[in-house]
Design an enzyme around this catalytic site. Structure first.
Site, PDB file in Angstrom:
ATOM      1  N   ASP A   1       5.285 -30.618  36.749  1.00  0.00           N
ATOM      2  CA  ASP A   1       4.084 -30.957  35.984  1.00  0.00           C
ATOM      3  C   ASP A   1       3.758 -29.813  35.035  1.00  0.00           C
ATOM      4  OD1 ASP A   1       1.593 -31.591  35.016  1.00  0.00           O
ATOM      5  OD2 ASP A   1       0.584 -31.578  36.959  1.00  0.00           O
TER       6      ASP A   1
ATOM      7  N   GLU B   1      12.596  -1.141  22.285  1.00  0.00           N
ATOM      8  CA  GLU B   1      12.244   0.066  23.037  1.00  0.00           C
ATOM      9  C   GLU B   1      10.838  -0.119  23.594  1.00  0.00           C
ATOM     10  OE1 GLU B   1      12.567   3.256  20.261  1.00  0.00           O
ATOM     11  OE2 GLU B   1      14.747   3.183  20.155  1.00  0.00           O
TER      12      GLU B   1
ATOM     13  N   GLU C   1       7.591   0.372  25.743  1.00  0.00           N
ATOM     14  CA  GLU C   1       6.835   1.407  26.443  1.00  0.00           C
ATOM     15  C   GLU C   1       5.811   0.754  27.363  1.00  0.00           C
ATOM     16  OE1 GLU C   1       7.105   4.495  22.623  1.00  0.00           O
ATOM     17  OE2 GLU C   1       5.243   3.399  23.047  1.00  0.00           O
TER      18      GLU C   1
ATOM     19  N   GLU D   1       7.049   9.010  28.323  1.00  0.00           N
ATOM     20  CA  GLU D   1       6.644   8.894  26.928  1.00  0.00           C
ATOM     21  C   GLU D   1       5.509   9.867  26.612  1.00  0.00           C
ATOM     22  OE1 GLU D   1       6.717   8.034  23.895  1.00  0.00           O
ATOM     23  OE2 GLU D   1       8.695   7.082  23.875  1.00  0.00           O
TER      24      GLU D   1
ATOM     25  N   GLU E   1       9.166   4.858  29.215  1.00  0.00           N
ATOM     26  CA  GLU E   1      10.034   4.003  28.398  1.00  0.00           C
ATOM     27  C   GLU E   1      11.395   3.917  29.071  1.00  0.00           C
ATOM     28  OE1 GLU E   1      10.080   4.646  24.133  1.00  0.00           O
ATOM     29  OE2 GLU E   1      12.247   4.371  24.076  1.00  0.00           O
TER      30      GLU E   1
ATOM     31  N   HIS F   1       9.240  -0.558  19.515  1.00  0.00           N
ATOM     32  CA  HIS F   1      10.065  -0.451  18.313  1.00  0.00           C
ATOM     33  C   HIS F   1      11.313  -1.312  18.519  1.00  0.00           C
ATOM     34  CE1 HIS F   1       8.220   3.851  18.225  1.00  0.00           C
ATOM     35  NE2 HIS F   1       7.361   2.946  17.797  1.00  0.00           N
TER      36      HIS F   1
ATOM     37  N   ARG G   1       9.138   8.272  10.687  1.00  0.00           N
ATOM     38  CA  ARG G   1       8.545   7.389  11.683  1.00  0.00           C
ATOM     39  C   ARG G   1       7.151   6.895  11.298  1.00  0.00           C
ATOM     40  NH1 ARG G   1      12.398  10.106  14.323  1.00  0.00           N
ATOM     41  NH2 ARG G   1      13.316   9.147  16.192  1.00  0.00           N
TER      42      ARG G   1
ATOM     43  N   GLU H   1      15.073  -0.440  12.176  1.00  0.00           N
ATOM     44  CA  GLU H   1      14.097  -0.352  13.251  1.00  0.00           C
ATOM     45  C   GLU H   1      12.740  -0.806  12.721  1.00  0.00           C
ATOM     46  OE1 GLU H   1      12.044   2.988  16.212  1.00  0.00           O
ATOM     47  OE2 GLU H   1      13.253   3.602  14.505  1.00  0.00           O
TER      48      GLU H   1
ATOM     49  N   ARG I   1       9.051  -1.004  13.480  1.00  0.00           N
ATOM     50  CA  ARG I   1       8.283  -0.167  14.391  1.00  0.00           C
ATOM     51  C   ARG I   1       6.903  -0.737  14.744  1.00  0.00           C
ATOM     52  NH1 ARG I   1       9.877   4.793  15.407  1.00  0.00           N
ATOM     53  NH2 ARG I   1       7.786   5.710  15.411  1.00  0.00           N
TER      54      ARG I   1
END
Length: 475
Positions: free
Chosen positions: A51, A130, A132, A217, A225, A274, A344, A363, A365
């Site tokens: 269901d 990645e 965290e 981290e 992480e 990321h 970054r 990447e 981020r």
């Protein structure tokens, strides 16, 4: 594995129960369990009924009969149940038409992967998230008409430097508390959680996940992480659910609690995810070339698609009101829609660790681990495809520290949405690229927007925040 091999494994491992798992619409794993005697080869074709009316974001009660169809290649032995239990991730189908259910997030991810192949651009999208998270010793929270509060605690939190732990029956306070933003990467005893993260890592490996590393981290109070090796879109989304399941249950086993909430604590880093993306075809990487930072023109166009559609993407990759406590200009998260190598502070970064073409990737981020990975990875893929198909060049790279730019120049750099409502507005205005190949249907997008507004954004808006009393009680 084939269904026949699954049944043989059940006999070999003396499995007693079979657990069927699937994802609800917002992003929590659901399950039900049968005795192993109920699993046959036909189960993999016919599915098992349930269901679906009580599953968040799914059908109304008058259309609630559904099937789970177990996928044998997802099988693993549950490391936490006392009874030997085999787990399989399932697709969801309509029992009458046998069509894949449009609001099944795994179906959306499968369609995105198939659409990529159909375009001829590439045959595989590899994802490397990645994620965290925080491991706390205690958490309490409530919101009532007469009160609202949250309380978190961690033995390694900076605020516990002066705590009299003897009075609480916890023995002496031994110090070694991590200062705010200094959790990256001190060894034990400052890092209190090495053994727990190792156990999480090994449990993931035992369940078939490919782990690259684990570490503490940046934030105090147990931020962690664990990185998985990149894999194909649907497989990586499956693996992220196993990952979260293992993290939470290993923490619970040790009397602790783990959360993937993006910003559980003020004054220190939040938890991001990321996400690394690369496209391949016939075993060859397509993002390596002679353009900026060793990228191919295709990779630059993919970045163009990510930046062009970032507002819509964030409705899926940063889908909670709490997500935007992390995405705040001037703090730790990349809110500036720009790209750069190594920098970054840009939303899209090109890692430069290795000159190998196989390592060339983008990447993204912005995402955080509160997302439904099936929908998040699918949205990222669709934006990249749109950028490549329409040759969306991202413009000039921004290699300076964006946070140090003069205000008049920084103002010209586009920003991510500042709230869940803004992200949902962006999705409502810009979703044509998601509809290609019926990957995201109108029904999925409309239901997502309505669910998120009604059940999350509006509910936060309706309630006073504890800090408002600090600001306004004496007004």
């Amino acid at each position: 594995m084939t269904p026949k091999e699954i049944l043989a494994m059940c006999r070999e491992k003396d499995v007693k129960a079979v657990d069927f798992r699937f994802m609800d619409f917002p992003g929590l794993w659901q399950h039900f369990t049968i005795p192993v005697s109920g699993l046959t080869e036909d189960s993999f074709e016919d599915g098992l009924g349930f269901d679906g009316s009580s599953i968040r974001g799914w059908q109304a009660i008058n259309e609630s009969d559904m099937l789970v169809v177990p996928q044998p290649d997802t099988a693993f032995i549950d490391p936490f149940t006392e009874l030997a239990t085999l787990v399989m991730i399932c697709n969801i189908q309509d029992p009458v038409t046998r069509e894949d259910y449009s609001r099944d997030p795994r179906n959306v991810a499968r369609k995105a992967a198939n659409f990529l192949k159909s375009t001829g651009i590439a045959d595989t999208a590899y994802f490397g998230p990645e994620a965290e998270f925080f491991i706390f010793d205690d958490v309490r929270f409530d919101q009532r008409p007469d009160a609202g509060f949250y309380y978190i605690d961690s033995i390694e939190g900076q605020w516990n430097r002066g705590t009299d732990t003897r009075a609480a029956g916890l023995g002496p306070n031994l110090g070694y508390k991590l200062r705010h933003k200094e959790g990256y990467f001190p060894v034990p005893p400052a890092d209190h959680l090495m053994d727990i993260r190792n156990e999480m890592m090994q449990t993931m490996i035992d369940c078939g996940l490919k782990v690259e590393c684990q570490h503490h981290e940046v934030a105090t109070a147990g931020q962690a992480e664990i990185d998985l090796r990149f894999d194909e879109l649907v497989k990586m989304a499956d693996d992220m659910l196993i990952y979260k399941y293992i993290v939470k249950n290993v923490a619970r086993k040790h009397g602790k609690t783990a959360t993937f909430m993006p910003k559980p604590m003020v004054g220190d880093n939040g938890s991001g995810m990321h996400t690394h993306l690369s496209l391949w075809k016939e075993g060859s990487p397509l993002f390596a070339g002679n353009e900026y930072a060793g990228l191919s023109e295709m990779a630059l166009h993919a970045i163009g698609g990510l930046l062009r559609h970032a507002g819509s993407i964030l409705a899926f990759t940063n889908p909670t009101t709490n997500s935007y406590k992390r995405l705040v200009p001037g703090y730790e998260a990349p809110v500036n829609l720009a790209y750069s190598r190594s920098n970054r502070s840009a939303a899209c970064r090109i890692p430069m660790y290795s000159p190998s073409p196989k390592a060339k990737r983008v990447e993204f981020r912005c995402p955080d681990p509160s997302c439904n990975p099936y929908l998040a990875f699918a949205a990222i893929t669709m934006a990249a495809i749109d950028g490549i198909t329409n040759k969306m060049h991202p413009g000039e790279a921004l290699d300076k520290d964006i946070y140090d730019l003069p205000p008049e120049i920084a103002a010209d750099v586009p920003k991510t949405p500042g709230s869940l409502d803004e992200a949902l507005d962006a999705l409502a205005a810009d979703h044509q690229f998601l509809l290609m190949f019926d990957v995201f249907t109108h029904d999925v997008i409309d239901t997502w927007i309505a669910y998120k507004r009604t059940n999350e954004a509006d509910q936060i808006r309706l309630r006073p925040h504890p800090y408002e009393f600090c600001l306004y009680y004496d007004i």
